[in-house]
Motif scaffolding. Structure first.
Motif, PDB file in Angstrom:
ATOM      1  N   THR A 168       0.827  -1.203   0.000  1.00 41.70           N
ATOM      2  CA  THR A 168       0.000   0.000   0.000  1.00 41.70           C
ATOM      3  C   THR A 168       0.862   1.254   0.000  1.00 41.70           C
ATOM      4  O   THR A 168       0.624   2.199  -0.772  1.00 41.70           O
ATOM      5  N   ARG A 169       1.879   1.286   0.863  1.00 44.85           N
ATOM      6  CA  ARG A 169       2.745   2.463   0.951  1.00 44.85           C
ATOM      7  C   ARG A 169       3.533   2.666  -0.332  1.00 44.85           C
ATOM      8  O   ARG A 169       3.732   3.796  -0.787  1.00 44.85           O
ATOM      9  N   ILE A 170       3.980   1.595  -0.952  1.00 41.77           N
ATOM     10  CA  ILE A 170       4.736   1.711  -2.197  1.00 41.77           C
ATOM     11  C   ILE A 170       3.859   2.260  -3.309  1.00 41.77           C
ATOM     12  O   ILE A 170       4.280   3.099  -4.113  1.00 41.77           O
ATOM     13  N   ARG A 171       2.603   1.807  -3.360  1.00 40.87           N
ATOM     14  CA  ARG A 171       1.668   2.337  -4.365  1.00 40.87           C
ATOM     15  C   ARG A 171       1.408   3.824  -4.136  1.00 40.87           C
ATOM     16  O   ARG A 171       1.270   4.602  -5.087  1.00 40.87           O
ATOM     17  N   GLU A 172       1.331   4.232  -2.870  1.00 41.37           N
ATOM     18  CA  GLU A 172       1.084   5.643  -2.545  1.00 41.37           C
ATOM     19  C   GLU A 172       2.281   6.517  -2.896  1.00 41.37           C
ATOM     20  O   GLU A 172       2.127   7.611  -3.463  1.00 41.37           O
ATOM     21  N   ILE A 173       3.468   6.061  -2.555  1.00 45.67           N
ATOM     22  CA  ILE A 173       4.679   6.868  -2.729  1.00 45.67           C
ATOM     23  C   ILE A 173       5.212   6.812  -4.155  1.00 45.67           C
ATOM     24  O   ILE A 173       5.767   7.773  -4.665  1.00 45.67           O
ATOM     25  N   GLU A 174       5.040   5.670  -4.806  1.00 47.03           N
ATOM     26  CA  GLU A 174       5.550   5.439  -6.160  1.00 47.03           C
ATOM     27  C   GLU A 174       7.050   5.748  -6.246  1.00 47.03           C
ATOM     28  O   GLU A 174       7.485   6.581  -7.042  1.00 47.03           O
ATOM     29  N   PRO A 175       7.860   5.085  -5.446  1.00 47.91           N
ATOM     30  CA  PRO A 175       9.305   5.349  -5.489  1.00 47.91           C
ATOM     31  C   PRO A 175       9.941   4.708  -6.717  1.00 47.91           C
ATOM     32  O   PRO A 175       9.410   3.741  -7.275  1.00 47.91           O
ATOM     33  N   THR A 176      11.069   5.261  -7.139  1.00 46.32           N
ATOM     34  CA  THR A 176      11.872   4.594  -8.174  1.00 46.32           C
ATOM     35  C   THR A 176      12.982   3.765  -7.551  1.00 46.32           C
ATOM     36  O   THR A 176      13.630   2.981  -8.243  1.00 46.32           O
ATOM     37  N   ALA A 177      13.226   3.951  -6.251  1.00 47.18           N
ATOM     38  CA  ALA A 177      14.257   3.184  -5.549  1.00 47.18           C
ATOM     39  C   ALA A 177      13.866   3.051  -4.085  1.00 47.18           C
ATOM     40  O   ALA A 177      13.122   3.874  -3.541  1.00 47.18           O
ATOM     41  N   LEU A 198      16.572  -1.488  -5.521  1.00 45.95           N
ATOM     42  CA  LEU A 198      16.598  -1.756  -4.074  1.00 45.95           C
ATOM     43  C   LEU A 198      18.010  -1.798  -3.528  1.00 45.95           C
ATOM     44  O   LEU A 198      18.901  -2.380  -4.126  1.00 45.95           O
ATOM     45  N   ILE A 199      18.207  -1.153  -2.366  1.00 43.68           N
ATOM     46  CA  ILE A 199      19.402  -1.356  -1.543  1.00 43.68           C
ATOM     47  C   ILE A 199      18.909  -1.783  -0.169  1.00 43.68           C
ATOM     48  O   ILE A 199      17.987  -1.173   0.380  1.00 43.68           O
ATOM     49  N   VAL A 200      19.503  -2.820   0.398  1.00 40.80           N
ATOM     50  CA  VAL A 200      19.127  -3.267   1.729  1.00 40.80           C
ATOM     51  C   VAL A 200      20.259  -2.964   2.699  1.00 40.80           C
ATOM     52  O   VAL A 200      21.402  -2.758   2.311  1.00 40.80           O
ATOM     53  N   TYR A 201      19.911  -2.923   3.971  1.00 37.99           N
ATOM     54  CA  TYR A 201      20.879  -2.672   5.026  1.00 37.99           C
ATOM     55  C   TYR A 201      21.253  -4.011   5.645  1.00 37.99           C
ATOM     56  O   TYR A 201      20.375  -4.777   6.025  1.00 37.99           O
ATOM     57  N   ASP A 202      22.548  -4.277   5.737  1.00 37.07           N
ATOM     58  CA  ASP A 202      23.154  -5.525   6.201  1.00 37.07           C
ATOM     59  C   ASP A 202      23.377  -6.451   5.005  1.00 37.07           C
ATOM     60  O   ASP A 202      22.423  -6.930   4.394  1.00 37.07           O
ATOM     61  N   ASP A 203      24.646  -6.672   4.686  1.00 35.19           N
ATOM     62  CA  ASP A 203      24.990  -7.511   3.536  1.00 35.19           C
ATOM     63  C   ASP A 203      25.180  -8.943   4.019  1.00 35.19           C
ATOM     64  O   ASP A 203      26.252  -9.332   4.459  1.00 35.19           O
ATOM     65  N   LEU A 204      24.121  -9.734   3.930  1.00 34.86           N
ATOM     66  CA  LEU A 204      24.139 -11.125   4.351  1.00 34.86           C
ATOM     67  C   LEU A 204      24.113 -12.015   3.113  1.00 34.86           C
ATOM     68  O   LEU A 204      24.300 -11.543   1.992  1.00 34.86           O
ATOM     69  N   ALA A 205      23.867 -13.295   3.274  1.00 35.20           N
ATOM     70  CA  ALA A 205      23.961 -14.208   2.140  1.00 35.20           C
ATOM     71  C   ALA A 205      22.884 -13.961   1.099  1.00 35.20           C
ATOM     72  O   ALA A 205      23.141 -14.006  -0.102  1.00 35.20           O
ATOM     73  N   TRP A 206      21.661 -13.675   1.522  1.00 39.61           N
ATOM     74  CA  TRP A 206      20.571 -13.600   0.542  1.00 39.61           C
ATOM     75  C   TRP A 206      20.621 -12.367  -0.348  1.00 39.61           C
ATOM     76  O   TRP A 206      20.287 -12.472  -1.532  1.00 39.61           O
TER      77      TRP A 206
END
Length: 264
Positions: A168-177, A198-206
């Protein structure tokens, strides 16, 4: 041989698993044992765990404090010069190891802005001890002279079963990243999106397996620092000496992969 206890807030989080594993390696070099307990992000449970550890006569405590008021039991241990160490800045009189979250968020958002993105959604937990992530987000915009929309900052009060809320929030904000912070939030974000920048915080295996850019921390450095610091405090407890509390901040780095589309 001594027994060092570690209390973490989320035993299912691979970030803490990697961190505890490196601390264990560091303490093993001295022939000491490590036991790990989860407070399940509960202030009340943390108090019970600390009391149980004292009854079991653990020789030192390293912990990620749950949100809430300072524990009276911890303040008593400080007064007794008991060897303690923190991974959140809650008790100023205890050695604390921190990761520069302001810098981590700044590096990630600056990379996205320089790649042409303007509507960058920050997904993070609402936590008074983690506010520096929002500060790093804002600094990147200010430094590059780009207007920032505060509606793009999405603060979550909880992290379980939030996939539909994120949609829902992504549809509202319509981010490009998107910059998502934390293991469970990032997994929910990935589940909520089909195509993303996408960038995530914490570089783990996945994140590496899915070719996602990430803010990376050196778990080996964390483990080495934690084990060395607690060893110094153990020595002081034997000699009666007491040095001022240390506050060490580790710099993260940005690992760029193929999840960020260049819009320029």
């Amino acid at each position: 041989e001594k027994t060092i206890a570690v209390i973490i807030d989320d035993i299912t989080n691979p970030f803490y698993g990697a961190m505890v594993n490196e601390i264990r390696k560091g303490l093993n070099r001295y022939g000491h044992h490590l036991i790990t307990i989860s407070n399940a992000e509960s202030w009340e449970q943390e108090g019970k765990d600390i009391q149980a550890l004292m009854e079991c006569k653990a020789d030192a405590l390293i912990f990620v404090p749950a949100l809430g008021e300072p524990q009276q039991a911890v303040n008593r241990l400080i007064a007794q010069n008991y060897p303690l160490q923190l991974f959140r800045p809650l008790y100023p009189d205890i050695d604390t190891i921190l990761i520069d979250d302001e810098l981590g968020a700044y590096l990630a958002v600056k990379h996205l802005l320089q790649s042409g993105h303007r509507r960058i959604m920050l997904i993070t937990r609402s936590n008074p001890l983690l506010v520096k992530r929002e500060e790093g987000y804002a600094r990147a915009y200010q430094e590059l002279g780009i207007p920032m929309d505060e509606q793009c900052i999405c603060l979550m009060t909880y992290v379980d079963n939030i996939k539909e809320m994120l949609k829902t929030r992504i549809r509202e904000i319509e981010p490009t990243a998107i910059l998502s912070v934390g293991e469970r939030l990032s997994v929910s974000t990935v589940q909520a999106l089909r195509e993303m920048n996408l960038i995530v915080y914490d570089d783990l295996a996945w994140p590496a397996a899915f070719d996602i850019s990430a803010v990376s921390h050196s778990f080996e450095a964390i483990g080495n620092l934690a084990s060395e610091l607690i060893m110094e405090r153990l020595k002081e407890s034997d000699t009666g000496e007491r040095k001022p509390p240390a506050r060490l901040v580790l710099d993260p780095k940005l690992v760029t992969r193929n999840s960020v589309k260049i819009l320029l």
